[in-house]
Design a protein around this motif. Structure first.
Motif, PDB file in Angstrom:
ATOM      1  N   MET A   1     -13.796  61.574   2.663  1.00 44.31           N
ATOM      2  CA  MET A   1     -12.364  61.604   2.798  1.00 44.31           C
ATOM      3  C   MET A   1     -12.013  61.214   4.231  1.00 44.31           C
ATOM      4  N   LYS A   2     -10.890  60.533   4.366  1.00 43.73           N
ATOM      5  CA  LYS A   2     -10.444  60.075   5.675  1.00 43.73           C
ATOM      6  C   LYS A   2      -9.738  61.202   6.429  1.00 43.73           C
ATOM      7  N   ARG A   3      -9.181  60.918   7.578  1.00 48.07           N
ATOM      8  CA  ARG A   3      -8.672  61.968   8.462  1.00 48.07           C
ATOM      9  C   ARG A   3      -7.340  62.592   8.039  1.00 48.07           C
ATOM     10  N   TYR A   4      -6.429  61.814   7.430  1.00 43.74           N
ATOM     11  CA  TYR A   4      -5.081  62.309   7.141  1.00 43.74           C
ATOM     12  C   TYR A   4      -4.804  62.318   5.639  1.00 43.74           C
ATOM     13  N   ILE A   5      -4.092  63.349   5.194  1.00 43.75           N
ATOM     14  CA  ILE A   5      -3.593  63.382   3.822  1.00 43.75           C
ATOM     15  C   ILE A   5      -2.110  63.739   3.873  1.00 43.75           C
ATOM     16  N   VAL A   6      -1.397  63.372   2.804  1.00 42.58           N
ATOM     17  CA  VAL A   6       0.052  63.573   2.748  1.00 42.58           C
ATOM     18  C   VAL A   6       0.377  64.515   1.600  1.00 42.58           C
ATOM     19  N   PHE A   7       1.194  65.511   1.911  1.00 41.99           N
ATOM     20  CA  PHE A   7       1.731  66.424   0.902  1.00 41.99           C
ATOM     21  C   PHE A   7       3.221  66.136   0.780  1.00 41.99           C
ATOM     22  N   ALA A   8       3.765  66.224  -0.436  1.00 40.71           N
ATOM     23  CA  ALA A   8       5.193  66.005  -0.636  1.00 40.71           C
ATOM     24  C   ALA A   8       5.697  66.935  -1.723  1.00 40.71           C
ATOM     25  N   GLY A   9       6.984  67.268  -1.641  1.00 44.07           N
ATOM     26  CA  GLY A   9       7.531  68.167  -2.644  1.00 44.07           C
ATOM     27  C   GLY A   9       9.046  68.154  -2.678  1.00 44.07           C
ATOM     28  N   ILE A  10       9.565  69.035  -3.499  1.00 42.77           N
ATOM     29  CA  ILE A  10      11.000  69.158  -3.719  1.00 42.77           C
ATOM     30  C   ILE A  10      11.481  70.445  -3.069  1.00 42.77           C
ATOM     31  N   ARG A  11      12.561  70.346  -2.323  1.00 38.68           N
ATOM     32  CA  ARG A  11      13.139  71.509  -1.646  1.00 38.68           C
ATOM     33  C   ARG A  11      13.455  72.604  -2.672  1.00 38.68           C
TER      34      ARG A  11
END
Length: 71
Positions: A1-11
């Motif tokens: 796995m690389k260095r950065y991952i992204v999390f996203a969601g709904i308020r």
């Protein structure tokens, strides 16, 4: 796995932890990135083009949120 991952969601949505990591649409593998810019650009793109209200880019080397964005 690389260095950065992204999390996203709904308020206001119940937090889903690892389930909120962005995934490849076809393989369903967690997306990871070599550079902060690449990860941040993906977070921006996905939050603008989809129903996500926010995103966090996590640095897997430090465990810190490296950057974030909101609608």
């Amino acid at each position: 796995m690389k260095r950065y991952i992204v999390f996203a969601g709904i308020r206001g949505q119940k937090q889903g932890g690892w389930n909120e990591a962005l995934r490849d649409r076809d393989s369903r593998q967690v997306l990871s990135f070599d550079t902060l810019d690449e990860a941040n650009d993906t977070g921006k793109e996905r939050s603008q083009g989809h129903h996500y209200d926010w995103y966090h880019v996590v640095d897997l080397h430090t465990g810190e949120i490296a950057c974030f964005g909101r609608k």
